[in-house]
Design a protein around this motif. Structure first.
Motif, mmCIF file in Angstrom:
data_model
loop_
_atom_site.group_PDB
_atom_site.id
_atom_site.type_symbol
_atom_site.label_atom_id
_atom_site.label_comp_id
_atom_site.label_asym_id
_atom_site.label_seq_id
_atom_site.Cartn_x
_atom_site.Cartn_y
_atom_site.Cartn_z
ATOM 1 N N GLN A 122 1.067 -1.309 -0.029
ATOM 2 C CA GLN A 122 -0.040 -0.077 -0.101
ATOM 3 C C GLN A 122 0.897 1.237 -0.033
ATOM 4 O O GLN A 122 0.339 2.407 -0.493
ATOM 5 N N LEU A 123 2.038 1.146 0.772
ATOM 6 C CA LEU A 123 2.697 2.429 0.764
ATOM 7 C C LEU A 123 3.798 2.908 -0.345
ATOM 8 O O LEU A 123 4.047 3.806 -0.495
ATOM 9 N N LEU A 124 4.151 1.642 -0.859
ATOM 10 C CA LEU A 124 4.844 1.721 -2.085
ATOM 11 C C LEU A 124 6.362 2.221 -1.633
ATOM 12 O O LEU A 124 7.512 1.518 -2.187
ATOM 13 N N VAL A 125 6.684 3.343 -0.907
ATOM 14 C CA VAL A 125 7.772 3.699 -0.130
ATOM 15 C C VAL A 125 7.278 3.840 1.479
ATOM 16 O O VAL A 125 6.520 4.496 1.610
ATOM 17 N N ASN A 126 7.915 3.228 2.346
ATOM 18 C CA ASN A 126 7.542 3.119 3.646
ATOM 19 C C ASN A 126 7.483 4.590 4.081
ATOM 20 O O ASN A 126 6.455 4.605 4.942
ATOM 21 N N THR A 127 8.181 5.350 3.686
ATOM 22 C CA THR A 127 8.037 6.870 4.311
ATOM 23 C C THR A 127 6.699 7.709 3.948
ATOM 24 O O THR A 127 6.202 8.549 4.631
ATOM 25 N N THR A 128 5.908 7.061 3.205
ATOM 26 C CA THR A 128 4.583 7.316 2.749
ATOM 27 C C THR A 128 3.716 7.480 3.881
ATOM 28 O O THR A 128 2.863 8.613 3.728
ATOM 29 N N GLY A 129 3.873 6.722 4.863
ATOM 30 C CA GLY A 129 3.117 6.726 5.821
ATOM 31 C C GLY A 129 3.175 7.575 6.799
ATOM 32 O O GLY A 129 2.393 8.049 7.961
ATOM 33 N N PHE A 130 4.420 8.535 6.892
ATOM 34 C CA PHE A 130 4.807 9.233 7.957
ATOM 35 C C PHE A 130 5.354 10.460 7.672
ATOM 36 O O PHE A 130 5.269 11.612 8.214
ATOM 37 N N LEU A 131 5.882 10.788 6.081
ATOM 38 C CA LEU A 131 6.450 12.313 5.914
ATOM 39 C C LEU A 131 5.368 13.210 5.436
ATOM 40 O O LEU A 131 5.619 14.314 5.532
ATOM 41 N N PRO A 132 4.290 12.676 4.732
ATOM 42 C CA PRO A 132 3.255 13.865 4.067
ATOM 43 C C PRO A 132 2.548 14.278 5.656
ATOM 44 O O PRO A 132 2.702 13.906 6.565
ATOM 45 N N GLN A 133 2.208 15.571 5.407
ATOM 46 C CA GLN A 133 1.611 16.473 6.171
ATOM 47 C C GLN A 133 0.155 15.634 6.525
ATOM 48 O O GLN A 133 -0.390 15.904 7.680
ATOM 49 N N HIS A 134 -0.547 15.309 5.758
ATOM 50 C CA HIS A 134 -1.712 14.852 5.546
ATOM 51 C C HIS A 134 -2.249 13.363 4.978
ATOM 52 O O HIS A 134 -1.639 13.390 4.047
ATOM 53 N N LEU A 135 -2.812 12.485 5.547
ATOM 54 C CA LEU A 135 -3.139 11.271 4.944
ATOM 55 C C LEU A 135 -4.604 11.150 4.785
ATOM 56 O O LEU A 135 -5.255 11.362 5.454
ATOM 57 N N VAL A 136 -4.859 10.875 3.380
ATOM 58 C CA VAL A 136 -6.220 10.622 3.006
ATOM 59 C C VAL A 136 -6.370 9.028 2.661
ATOM 60 O O VAL A 136 -5.752 8.617 1.721
ATOM 61 N N ILE A 137 -7.096 8.345 3.486
ATOM 62 C CA ILE A 137 -6.974 6.741 3.194
ATOM 63 C C ILE A 137 -8.348 6.130 2.825
ATOM 64 O O ILE A 137 -9.437 6.471 3.401
ATOM 65 N N LEU A 138 -8.088 5.385 1.851
ATOM 66 C CA LEU A 138 -9.422 4.436 1.473
ATOM 67 C C LEU A 138 -9.443 3.207 2.097
ATOM 68 O O LEU A 138 -8.396 2.536 2.176
ATOM 69 N N LEU A 139 -10.427 2.801 2.519
ATOM 70 C CA LEU A 139 -10.574 1.620 3.507
ATOM 71 C C LEU A 139 -11.936 0.960 2.936
ATOM 72 O O LEU A 139 -12.965 1.478 3.046
ATOM 73 N N ASP A 140 -11.544 -0.427 2.519
ATOM 74 C CA ASP A 140 -12.764 -1.418 2.149
ATOM 75 C C ASP A 140 -13.406 -1.853 3.454
ATOM 76 O O ASP A 140 -12.819 -2.462 4.282
ATOM 77 N N PRO A 141 -14.792 -1.243 3.730
ATOM 78 C CA PRO A 141 -15.416 -1.676 4.768
ATOM 79 C C PRO A 141 -15.556 -3.273 5.159
ATOM 80 O O PRO A 141 -15.651 -3.583 6.252
ATOM 81 N N SER A 142 -15.390 -4.092 4.081
ATOM 82 C CA SER A 142 -15.329 -5.495 4.352
ATOM 83 C C SER A 142 -13.989 -6.006 4.929
ATOM 84 O O SER A 142 -13.912 -7.220 5.304
ATOM 85 N N GLN A 143 -13.175 -5.004 4.974
ATOM 86 C CA GLN A 143 -11.650 -5.371 5.689
ATOM 87 C C GLN A 143 -11.399 -4.848 6.903
ATOM 88 O O GLN A 143 -10.395 -4.746 7.383
ATOM 89 N N ILE A 144 -12.483 -4.662 7.605
ATOM 90 C CA ILE A 144 -12.289 -4.185 9.166
ATOM 91 C C ILE A 144 -12.496 -5.719 9.867
ATOM 92 O O ILE A 144 -13.416 -6.239 9.709
ATOM 93 N N VAL A 145 -11.644 -5.730 10.706
ATOM 94 C CA VAL A 145 -11.658 -7.037 11.813
ATOM 95 C C VAL A 145 -11.816 -6.143 13.147
ATOM 96 O O VAL A 145 -11.821 -5.178 13.340
ATOM 97 N N TYR A 146 -12.568 -7.266 14.029
ATOM 98 C CA TYR A 146 -13.007 -6.522 15.123
ATOM 99 C C TYR A 146 -11.899 -6.077 16.098
ATOM 100 O O TYR A 146 -11.813 -4.857 16.924
#
Length: 197
Positions: A122-146
């Motif tokens: 998903q990240l393609l480059v690991n720093t994608t999850g931390f260096l941007p100022q803002h994250l907008v994330i798509l989440l498939d609701p069927s992929q939510i676990v308890y």
């Protein structure tokens, strides 16, 4: 120093147990699991400082466009949204530093903690999850676990080389109780329920 280092590494290599070992059995503790995982996920995400975006039936990516309110490079790691910047094989981890917004997809979400899991896929480059100022994330609701016990059963832990959980934007508070978001990482984290194609 290098001789000592090589001696230590050689010892580790010689004593490394080869072969597959079974993972420990972890109980699931699902007795309190709600029927609606989406509602619990949203509640805990918002408690952690994250924001849920309202889906639009006509234009599924309209909420993503509305979440981008500041000027700056927009990195897209998803085919559903066109950004100013895309990651290529030549992209270095430090190239993500000037990114204002990154749009990416989570591998899955955890309802009980409001957490999102990302792997190198998903990240393609690991720093994608931390260096941007803002994250907008798509989440498939069927992929939510308890809970995290269920998350442990997911294939990401055996198939990915890198995996990380994020729960809302970065935050810290000083002795006076002043809460600051974005102190050591992303300043905002928004999630849009969007099924994966």
């Amino acid at each position: 120093m290098s001789g000592s280092r090589e001696a230590i590494l050689d010892t580790i290599r010689k004593n490394h147990i080869q072969g597959e070992r079974p993972r420990p059995v972890v109980p699931l503790f699902d007795q309190a699991a709600p029927a609606d995982m989406r509602a619990l996920f949203q509640k805990t995400l918002e408690r952690m400082g994250g924001k849920m975006l309202t889906p639009y039936a006509v234009d599924p990516m309209a909420p993503v466009c509305q979440a981008i309110v500041k000027l700056g490079p927009v990195l897209s790691c998803v085919p559903e949204f066109e950004g100013d910047m895309r990651i290529t094989p030549q992209t270095k981890p430090t190239d993500i530093a000037p990114v204002e917004y990154a749009v990416l997809r989570a591998a899955f979400g955890v309802a009980e903690t409001g957490s999102l899991c990302f792997t190198e896929k998903q990240l393609l480059v690991n720093t994608t999850g931390f260096l941007p100022q803002h994250l907008v994330i798509l989440l498939d609701p069927s992929q939510i676990v308890y809970n995290l016990h269920n998350a442990y059963q997911r294939p990401e832990w055996t198939q990915a080389h890198y995996a990380v959980f994020q729960s809302g934007p970065s935050a810290t508070a000083d002795i006076e109780g002043v809460l600051v978001h974005g102190a050591q990482g992303v300043r905002s984290l928004s999630v849009l329920f969007h099924p994966e194609a």
